[in-house]
Structures are given as C-alpha cells and as structure tokens.
Design an enzyme around this catalytic site. Structure first.
Site, PDB file in Angstrom:
ATOM      1  N   GLY A   1       2.971  -5.320   7.209  1.00 30.19           N
ATOM      2  CA  GLY A   1       1.956  -5.955   6.620  1.00 30.19           C
ATOM      3  C   GLY A   1       1.072  -6.450   7.586  1.00 30.19           C
ATOM      4  O   GLY A   1       0.550  -5.756   8.518  1.00 30.19           O
ATOM      5  N   SER A   2       0.338  -7.133   7.106  1.00 25.07           N
ATOM      6  CA  SER A   2      -0.909  -7.887   8.059  1.00 25.07           C
ATOM      7  C   SER A   2      -0.582  -8.552   9.191  1.00 25.07           C
ATOM      8  O   SER A   2       0.525  -9.027   9.500  1.00 25.07           O
ATOM      9  CB  SER A   2      -1.665  -8.968   7.178  1.00 25.07           C
ATOM     10  OG  SER A   2      -1.010  -9.980   7.180  1.00 25.07           O
TER      11      SER A   2
ATOM     12  N   GLN B   1      -1.820 -11.262  10.266  1.00 30.81           N
ATOM     13  CA  GLN B   1      -1.377 -12.820  10.013  1.00 30.81           C
ATOM     14  C   GLN B   1       0.003 -13.240   9.724  1.00 30.81           C
ATOM     15  O   GLN B   1       0.668 -13.888  10.334  1.00 30.81           O
ATOM     16  CB  GLN B   1      -2.435 -13.189   8.861  1.00 30.81           C
ATOM     17  CG  GLN B   1      -3.847 -13.245   9.167  1.00 30.81           C
ATOM     18  CD  GLN B   1      -4.473 -11.796   8.988  1.00 30.81           C
ATOM     19  OE1 GLN B   1      -3.978 -10.869   8.663  1.00 30.81           O
ATOM     20  NE2 GLN B   1      -5.828 -11.969   9.390  1.00 30.81           N
TER      21      GLN B   1
ATOM     22  N   ASN C   1       0.953  -1.090   0.348  1.00 31.66           N
ATOM     23  CA  ASN C   1      -0.006   0.003  -0.001  1.00 31.66           C
ATOM     24  C   ASN C   1       0.711   1.373  -0.118  1.00 31.66           C
ATOM     25  O   ASN C   1       0.117   2.388  -0.375  1.00 31.66           O
ATOM     26  CB  ASN C   1      -1.338  -0.007   1.156  1.00 31.66           C
ATOM     27  CG  ASN C   1      -0.194   0.001   2.588  1.00 31.66           C
ATOM     28  OD1 ASN C   1       0.823  -0.276   2.766  1.00 31.66           O
ATOM     29  ND2 ASN C   1      -0.976   0.678   3.484  1.00 31.66           N
TER      30      ASN C   1
ATOM     31  N   GLU D   1       5.237  -3.730  12.270  1.00 25.95           N
ATOM     32  CA  GLU D   1       4.034  -2.688  11.802  1.00 25.95           C
ATOM     33  C   GLU D   1       3.141  -3.301  11.091  1.00 25.95           C
ATOM     34  O   GLU D   1       3.255  -3.947  10.010  1.00 25.95           O
ATOM     35  CB  GLU D   1       4.536  -1.522  11.230  1.00 25.95           C
ATOM     36  CG  GLU D   1       5.690  -0.829  11.622  1.00 25.95           C
ATOM     37  CD  GLU D   1       4.998  -0.253  12.965  1.00 25.95           C
ATOM     38  OE1 GLU D   1       3.910  -0.049  13.346  1.00 25.95           O
ATOM     39  OE2 GLU D   1       5.885   0.332  14.097  1.00 25.95           O
TER      40      GLU D   1
ATOM     41  N   CYS E   1      -3.112   1.835   6.867  1.00 25.28           N
ATOM     42  CA  CYS E   1      -2.793   1.205   8.162  1.00 25.28           C
ATOM     43  C   CYS E   1      -3.479   2.263   9.016  1.00 25.28           C
ATOM     44  O   CYS E   1      -3.998   1.963  10.329  1.00 25.28           O
ATOM     45  CB  CYS E   1      -1.511   0.813   8.431  1.00 25.28           C
ATOM     46  SG  CYS E   1      -0.453   2.075   8.273  1.00 25.28           S
TER      47      CYS E   1
ATOM     48  N   GLY F   1       2.484 -11.018  10.095  1.00 26.19           N
ATOM     49  CA  GLY F   1       3.300 -10.596  11.343  1.00 26.19           C
ATOM     50  C   GLY F   1       3.431 -11.578  12.335  1.00 26.19           C
ATOM     51  O   GLY F   1       4.549 -11.777  13.019  1.00 26.19           O
TER      52      GLY F   1
ATOM     53  N   GLN G   1      -8.700  -8.240  -2.760  1.00 24.30           N
ATOM     54  CA  GLN G   1      -8.918  -7.158  -1.886  1.00 24.30           C
ATOM     55  C   GLN G   1     -10.265  -6.733  -2.005  1.00 24.30           C
ATOM     56  O   GLN G   1     -10.977  -6.601  -1.001  1.00 24.30           O
ATOM     57  CB  GLN G   1      -8.060  -5.972  -2.027  1.00 24.30           C
ATOM     58  CG  GLN G   1      -8.241  -4.946  -1.277  1.00 24.30           C
ATOM     59  CD  GLN G   1      -7.775  -5.196   0.465  1.00 24.30           C
ATOM     60  OE1 GLN G   1      -6.869  -5.807   0.610  1.00 24.30           O
ATOM     61  NE2 GLN G   1      -8.933  -4.965   1.049  1.00 24.30           N
TER      62      GLN G   1
ATOM     63  N   LYS H   1      12.761  -7.157   0.417  1.00 22.45           N
ATOM     64  CA  LYS H   1      11.885  -7.859  -0.240  1.00 22.45           C
ATOM     65  C   LYS H   1      10.200  -7.166  -0.511  1.00 22.45           C
ATOM     66  O   LYS H   1       9.560  -6.872   0.642  1.00 22.45           O
ATOM     67  CB  LYS H   1      11.393  -9.439   0.072  1.00 22.45           C
ATOM     68  CG  LYS H   1      10.580 -10.258  -0.506  1.00 22.45           C
ATOM     69  CD  LYS H   1       9.280 -10.647   0.371  1.00 22.45           C
ATOM     70  CE  LYS H   1       8.165 -11.113  -0.285  1.00 22.45           C
ATOM     71  NZ  LYS H   1       7.508 -10.325  -1.146  1.00 22.45           N
TER      72      LYS H   1
ATOM     73  N   GLU I   1       9.749   2.899  13.886  1.00 23.05           N
ATOM     74  CA  GLU I   1      10.251   3.306  12.877  1.00 23.05           C
ATOM     75  C   GLU I   1      10.489   4.900  12.624  1.00 23.05           C
ATOM     76  O   GLU I   1       9.451   5.572  13.090  1.00 23.05           O
ATOM     77  CB  GLU I   1       9.376   2.824  11.502  1.00 23.05           C
ATOM     78  CG  GLU I   1       9.298   1.137  11.551  1.00 23.05           C
ATOM     79  CD  GLU I   1       8.982   0.623  10.274  1.00 23.05           C
ATOM     80  OE1 GLU I   1       9.921   0.566   9.625  1.00 23.05           O
ATOM     81  OE2 GLU I   1       8.075   0.312   9.997  1.00 23.05           O
TER      82      GLU I   1
END
Ligand code: NAD
Length: 479
Positions: free
Chosen positions: A225-226, A228, A149, A247, A281, A230, A328, A172, A459
């Site tokens: 990321g998400s 899940q 995003n 995050e 987010c 994470g 999505q 990545k 961060e």
C-alpha cells in the site's frame, strides 16, 4: 441484495455494517454490498487462525499442494467472469482485468509446487558426533493487507505462499475492491483446507487493518500500500516484535537515450506511464530524456497519448479506464495544479472527460520542462500523470534516476549494451528493465524494491519462502 459476508473459521458471517462497491466507470452501477468486520470480529478471525495454524503447519506438502492447485485451476477456469468483476470494480480495462486474474491463477499453481520444494540444510557440527540441520517452519498466523490497484494478483501472491508454507491466514482486502477478494475467498473456502486456516475480513483499514497490526497473535504481517500506511504498519508491528514486510510506492524513472529505438521507447513510456491509469506502483512517472531526442520524444509521445481511447473499462477498445474514485481523481488534479504552479508545462491532457456513463475519466497528462526537485517528480501521484526531465548525458540521467527516496523499478532505453549493463549495475532499484517498460514482472521472480519503496523480504517466486517461514537450527547428538 444480501451483503457478501466475511469468512471466519470456516463459516460465512455478517459483520457490523455494510459498504457499497461502486463501479468507477459508471457510478450508477452498484457492483454489490459487502459486509464490514468490526474489531471484535477481526479478533475472532485471528483466534480462528491461531487455533488452526499448528495442524496446517504439520499437514503434508501434498495436502497443501492439492488445495492450492485446485484453487488455481478454478481461478483460471473463471478468468473471464472474475476478470470482468475486477475491471468493473477497479476500472482497469477488461483485457487487463482478465490478464490479472490469469496471473492470480498461475501464482496459485506455482506455489502449489513450491509447497513440495521447501528445503533445509545439513551440516557437520564442529563438535564430534553432532549433526546440525537447518529447517524452515511456518510463521504461524499471518495477516495480509492489500491495496486496491491489483485486486487479484497481490492477494494471490500473498495468500498462495502463506498457505503453501503452512501458515494460517487472515486476509484484509482494500475497501474499494471487496468483490474480487470475496470471489477468491469463495473459491478458497471450497478447496478442502481446514476451517480457520483461511479467513477473510473485509472492512476499514483503521479498524480491521489496525487490529491485525496490534495483535500479538499475528506472527507476521505482509502489507502492500502507500508509504503513509506502511509507516504505521512498521511502527505498530515492530513495537510488539512482529515480523513484517512492506511494499509501498514508487517514483520510477525511465531513461531514454539518444541511441535508443525511439518508437520502442515511446511505446514503452506510454505503456509504463499511462496504462492501467498510471495506478501501478511500478509506473514510469519520471521520463528522463536525452536533449538530442527530447523534442522528437515529446512530439511522438503526445501523438500516442492523444490517440488513446479513454472510456468505460468494459467497453471494447478502451485503452485507459477511469481512475479508481473521486478521492484519487482529486489527488491527480491536485498534482496537475501543483506541477503547473511549480513551472512545469502541460504538453497534453489532465482534463476530466465526460463519457456515456458518469465516471472518473481523466485524459493522460504529460508534463515537460520539469526538474527533478519539483513535487511532481518527488511524490507518487498514482494516476495517469507523467513528466519529462531533459538531460544532457547518460551520467546525468543516471544521477537523476537515482535521486529519489524510492527504489522500486527503474528502466532505460538504449542501443548500447555497455550502457545497459552499466545501468543494470548502478540503478538503485529492486527491479531494472532494459528496453522494456518499468511495469511488468513475471510471477516466478522476486518483486520488490529498495530505499523508501520496500522493507523486509522480497515477495513472489522462490524468494517468498523467506518471509513466510522461520528458520530452525537443530543439533542431534548421535554419538
Ligand atoms: P493504502 O495505504 O491507502 O491502503 C492499503 C491497505 O492498507 C488497504 O487495505 C487499507 O484499508 C489498509 N489500511 C489503511 N489504514 C490502515 C491502518 N491504519 N492499519 C492497517 N491497515 C490500513 O494504499 P492504497 O491506496 O490501497 O494503494 C495504493 C498504494 O499502494 C500506492 O502507494 C502504491 O504505490 C502502493 N502499491 C505498492 C505496490 C508494491 O508492490 N510496491 C503494489 C501495489 C500498490
């Protein structure tokens, strides 16, 4: 068209497969072909970073500052071109795409200077004749895994501090947005940093990402990321004793009180909830509104979102682009159905839209008559979908705002300084906004959350040094 390659140990190399990058505003438009790294190739990138890390860790701060400054300058000079690529592959409107690339350039320039400002501490020891110094050293090899995003800003706010503080990087990017990542990597490849210090490995999370999580040679892993994914990162990296930073998602509340400037609150809610298709987010997905102004707020918000122009991200005047892909889109539609089944009322939107080009267009959806225990108010949708929760007092609003597993951003619109300060103190979130949208944080301040939204060091800004360095306590007997 030849596929864009990975960058490993200073060389451009093919991977083991190719993926097509499709424009979500126009699925007949192929942005480009991008190579996919295999597990072996990811391991080669990690080995290259490991070999290059010690010398880069000892390089002068000036060498690091010069490289980062050069990268920032080129990103800023090419913001129009890279911003267009970003909007084409991700779907955010062109002004937002260019704005994000500008942010990425500014981040590199900020961390160019931070490379010169790594501080230590000197203390007198309790033992006579002894000096104690506390210094920061690079972590070594860092793995950076990013979501789709913010294809420019999030890679920048990980890569820039990692390099500034002397680490070697294996980056990545998200599978859906390799284009912007490749453009950044291409600029970095010409910045004069030694071979192996920066490596790009595009490819699947389950292959490339998982290899980074499992490798003992990756000393620190920064993930956005998400929730899940994470959880997988935390389990795998902590099992091997690595350092990590996560995050993840949000279910960010925005309170609107009866003493607020209503027009400003509506504008802030529409921006926070729906701009960039709600795929932030920090999106304001729970609008917690005082009963006295509830109906007026809903009426004005519906009028505002009805007027929003949903269209191709690159079309002039578009305010809302397409959601990022069909997966999505289905997730957004699922939550719209679930909300209705749970008794929420759809005040407006939630329809697939047809435009000149075939893409994933969804009209912004606003739900009313929702309660905080509904799934629509507990789980992250990550689309242009928001719900209104009616409350009778500030105390109730605060309690609803904090009643969530997440804690990223939290906002309030109020005319009372006393209430604003009380909310600032009591909001259980990493970031608090008063009379401003929940999304939108400057690049020189810490970004991150609490509870289920974040784990590990913050961060961005000066706080980034915490994650990308480790502290050494040294004694010298000068007696
Ligand atoms: P995602 O979790 O699906 O993917 C994130 C990254 O992890 C991608 O690069 C993906 O390829 C990789 N990945 C997937 N499986 C993996 C595995 N097994 N091992 C290692 N890596 C793997 O998330 P997404 O859909 O790309 O992004 C959306 C999510 O990101 C939302 O939940 C959003 O809230 C969150 N987000 C958080 C912040 C923040 O700073 N808190 C910022 C932006 C986005």
């Amino acid at each position: 068209m030849a596929a864009k390659q990975n960058f490993i140990s200073g060389k451009w190399v093919d991977g083991s497969g190719v993926t097509q990058n499709i424009n979500p505003s126009d699925i007949s438009d192929v942005v480009g072909d991008y190579t996919q790294a295999s597990k072996d190739q990811t391991q080669e990138a990690i080995a290259a970073a490991k070999a290059a890390a010690p010398a880069w860790g000892l390089a002068t701060p000036q060498a690091r500052a010069d490289a980062l400054d050069m990268i920032g300058t080129e990103i800023l000079a090419r913001k129009q071109e890279i911003g267009t690529l970003l909007s084409r592959e991700e779907g955010k409107t062109l002004p937002n795409g260019i704005g994000e690339v500008t942010r990425a350039g500014q981040i590199f320039k900020f961390f160019a200077q931070e490379a010169l400002r790594v501080e230590g501490t000197y203390l007198n020891s309790l033992r006579p004749g002894m000096d104690v110094t506390i210094t920061r050293e690079p972590m070594g090899v860092v793995g950076l895994i990013t979501p789709w995003n913010f294809p420019a800003a999030i890679p920048a706010w990980k890569i820039a501090p990692a390099l500034a503080f002397g680490n070697a990087v294996v980056f990545k990017p998200a599978d859906l947005v390799p284009g912007t990542a490749w453009a950044l990597a291409e600029i970095i490849s010409r910045s004069g940093i030694p071979a192996g210090v920066f490596n790009l490995v595009m490819g699947r999370g389950s292959v490339v990402g998982q290899t980074l999580l499992d490798s003992r040679d990756v000393n620190a892993l920064s993930f956005t990321g998400s929730v899940q994914t994470g959880a997988k990162v935390a389990a795998a990296v902590s099992a091997r004793g690595g350092k990590f930073q996560l995050e993840m998602g949000g279910k960010n509340p925005l309170i609107v009180l009866d003493d607020a400037n209503l027009d400003a609150a509506v504008a802030g809610a529409v921006d926070g909830a729906f701009f960039q298709q709600g795929q932030r987010c920090t999106a304001s997905s729970r609008l917690i509104v005082h009963a006295k102004i509830h109906d007026a707020f809903v009426e004005k918000t519906v009028a505002a979102i009805k007027a929003l122009k949903v269209d191709h991200a690159l079309k002039e005047g578009s305010q809302i682009g397409p959601v990022v892909d069909e997966t999505q889109m289905k997730q957004d539609e699922d939550y719209i159905r679930i909300a209705r089944e749970e008794g929420a009322e759809l005040a407006w939107g939630g329809e697939r839209l047809n435009r000149e080009t075939k893409g994933f267009y969804l009209s912004p959806a606003l739900f009313t008559r929702t309660t905080n225990n509904m799934r629509i108010n507990r789980e992250e949708v990550f689309g242009p979908v928001a719900s209104v929760i009616k409350v009778d007092s500030y105390d109730e609003a605060l309690s609803v705002a904090n009643d969530t597993e997440f804690g990223l951003s939290s906002g309030i619109y109020t005319g009372s300084l006393k209430t604003a300060k009380d909310f600032q103190r009591k909001a259980q979130a990493g970031m608090v906004m008063v009379n401003a949208p929940t999304a939108g944080v400057d690049y020189h301040v810490p970004f991150g959350g609490r509870k289920g939204s974040s784990i590990g060091a913050r961060e961005q800004g000066r706080y980034a040094v915490e994650f990308y360095t480790t502290v050494k306590t040294a004694y010298v007997n000068a007696g």
